[in-house]
Design an enzyme around this catalytic site. Structure first.
Site, PDB file in Angstrom:
ATOM      1  N   GLY A  16       0.817  -1.205   0.000  1.00  0.00           N
ATOM      2  CA  GLY A  16       0.000   0.000   0.000  1.00  0.00           C
ATOM      3  C   GLY A  16       0.850   1.254   0.000  1.00  0.00           C
ATOM      4  O   GLY A  16       0.610   2.203   0.731  1.00  0.00           O
ATOM      5  N   ILE A  21       0.458   7.039   4.463  1.00  0.00           N
ATOM      6  CA  ILE A  21       1.514   6.506   5.332  1.00  0.00           C
ATOM      7  C   ILE A  21       2.429   5.545   4.570  1.00  0.00           C
ATOM      8  O   ILE A  21       3.648   5.551   4.768  1.00  0.00           O
ATOM      9  CB  ILE A  21       0.891   5.831   6.571  1.00  0.00           C
ATOM     10  CG1 ILE A  21       0.295   6.906   7.498  1.00  0.00           C
ATOM     11  CG2 ILE A  21       1.939   4.998   7.325  1.00  0.00           C
ATOM     12  CD1 ILE A  21      -0.473   6.352   8.681  1.00  0.00           C
ATOM     13  N   GLY A  22       1.867   4.736   3.679  1.00  0.00           N
ATOM     14  CA  GLY A  22       2.693   3.790   2.924  1.00  0.00           C
ATOM     15  C   GLY A  22       3.711   4.501   2.043  1.00  0.00           C
ATOM     16  O   GLY A  22       4.881   4.123   1.996  1.00  0.00           O
ATOM     17  N   SER A 147      -4.414  -0.457  14.019  1.00  0.00           N
ATOM     18  CA  SER A 147      -5.219   0.700  14.406  1.00  0.00           C
ATOM     19  C   SER A 147      -5.700   0.559  15.840  1.00  0.00           C
ATOM     20  O   SER A 147      -5.980  -0.551  16.305  1.00  0.00           O
ATOM     21  CB  SER A 147      -6.429   0.799  13.476  1.00  0.00           C
ATOM     22  OG  SER A 147      -7.419   1.621  14.027  1.00  0.00           O
ATOM     23  N   TYR A 172     -14.382  -3.081   9.508  1.00  0.00           N
ATOM     24  CA  TYR A 172     -13.038  -2.503   9.486  1.00  0.00           C
ATOM     25  C   TYR A 172     -12.296  -2.812  10.792  1.00  0.00           C
ATOM     26  O   TYR A 172     -11.130  -3.222  10.785  1.00  0.00           O
ATOM     27  CB  TYR A 172     -13.110  -0.987   9.263  1.00  0.00           C
ATOM     28  CG  TYR A 172     -11.760  -0.306   9.326  1.00  0.00           C
ATOM     29  CD1 TYR A 172     -10.871  -0.374   8.258  1.00  0.00           C
ATOM     30  CD2 TYR A 172     -11.359   0.394  10.467  1.00  0.00           C
ATOM     31  CE1 TYR A 172      -9.629   0.230   8.314  1.00  0.00           C
ATOM     32  CE2 TYR A 172     -10.120   1.008  10.531  1.00  0.00           C
ATOM     33  CZ  TYR A 172      -9.261   0.927   9.456  1.00  0.00           C
ATOM     34  OH  TYR A 172      -8.018   1.515   9.523  1.00  0.00           O
TER      35      TYR A 172
END
Length: 271
Positions: A16, A21-22, A147, A172
Site C-alpha cells: 500500500g 503513510i505507505g 489501528s 473494518y
C-alpha cells in the site's frame, strides 16, 4: 552510501505504498539507504508513486515496483513469487495496505468481505508466502500497520464475512483486530503491530475530522523497522509507546484460532 542510522543496506517491502503513510514510509526508508519494494494495487498508481518519490528526491535506483490487487489472492501469490525470485533476502515487511470497509457489504472474487481480505487475509498470505526471504537472514521484521480501532472490535467467528450483520465500522475494526492478533503468531522473524496515530489519510473519516500529517505516522512505522530499535516480539505499539493490545489480542487461543481460520480461507481460494 547508506546513512549512519542504517549501516547496511536492507531490503524492505512496503504494501500500500502509493499514498499516505505507505508512500511516506517508502520515502523515509529509501532516504535511509534501504532498497524499497514499492507495492501498488495497479501499474498506473505504482508508476505515479515512483515518479512522486523521485520528485521528492528519492534515488530511483533504490526502488522496485511490484503490483498486486489485494482483493484478488491469486495476485498476492503471484507477487510473492516474483519478490522471492528477485529478492531472496527480505529484511523487513511492512503490512500497510488497507481499505475502509464500504458502506454496503462488498465481497471479493475470492468470496471474502472486502476489508477482511485486503486488510488482513492478504497480509497473512503474503507474509507466509515470503517465509523463505524473511527467514534468510537473522533479524528480519514484520510490522503490521494496525489501528487503535482494534480495541472496539470482535472477531465474528461464526460469521467472519459479516454476511448476517454488516456494519462498515465493525468490519473494518475486525480486520484491524485480526492484523493485531496475527502479529503474535510464532515465526522465525520478529512481528509487531502499530497504531501510527490518527493521521490525515484516506481512512481519516473513520476516526476524526483532523489528524497528524501522514509523514508523522510513517516515521512511527519506520522507527519499528530500524534495527537500532529493540522490539518486543508480538507487541502492539501505540505510536511510539509499547501499549497493551485489546484483551482478545493477547490470548494464545485466539492467535491459533485466527490462523486456522485464515489458513482455511486462503487455501480455499487456491484450491
Amino acid at each position: 552510501m547508506s546513512s549512519a542510522a542504517s549501516p547496511a543496506s536492507r531490503t524492505v517491502l512496503v504494501t500500500g505504498a502509493t499514498s499516505d503513510i505507505g508512500w511516506e514510509t517508502a520515502r523515509l526508508l529509501a532516504g535511509r539507504g534501504d532498497t524499497v519494494i514499492v507495492h501498488a494495487p495497479d501499474q498506473v498508481s505504482g508508476d505515479d508513486a515512483v515518479a512522486r518519490l523521485a520528485a521528492a528526491g528519492v534515488d530511483v535506483l533504490r526502488l522496485r515496483l511490484v503490483v498486486a490487487d489485494f482483493s484478488r489472492l491469486d495476485e498476492v501469490r503471484a507477487m510473492a513469487v516474483r519478490i522471492a525470485e528477485e529478492h531472496p533476502v527480505l529484511d523487513v515487511l511492512v503490512n500497510n495496505a488497507a481499505v475502509a470497509a464500504p458502506e454496503r457489504r462488498t465481497v471479493t472474487a475470492d468470496g471474502n468481505e472486502l476489508s477482511f481480505q485486503v486488510n488482513f487475509l492478504a497480509a497473512y498470505l503474503l507474509t507466509h508466502e515470503l517465509a523463505g526471504p524473511l527467514s534468510a537472514r537473522p533479524g528480519a521484521r514484520v510490522v503490521n500497520v494496525s489501528s487503535s480501532m482494534h480495541r472496539t472490535a470482535s472477531i465474528s467467528w461464526n460469521d467472519p464475512q459479516r454476511a448476517k450483520r454488516y456494519s462498515r465500522l465493525a468490519a473494518y475494526a475486525q480486520s484491524q483486530l485480526a492484523l493485531t492478533v496475527f502479529a503474535r503468531e510464532k515465526a522465525p522473524w520478529t512481528s509487531v503491530s502499530v497504531h501510527p496515530g490518527v493521521c490525515d489519510t484516506g481512512l481519516l473519516p473513520l476516526y476524526a475530522h483532523e489528524g497528524d500529517p501522514a509523514a508523522e505516522g510513517a516515521a512511527r512505522v519506520v522507527r519499528l523497522c530500524d534495527p537500532a530499535t529493540e522490539l518486543v516480539p508480538g507487541a502492539y505499539y501505540d505510536r511510539t509507546a509499547l501499549s497493551p493490545a485489546a484483551p482478545a489480542a493477547m490470548e494464545d487461543r485466539t492467535v491459533r484460532r485466527l490462523c486456522k481460520l485464515a489458513d482455511q480461507l486462503v487455501t480455499a481460494e487456491s484450491a
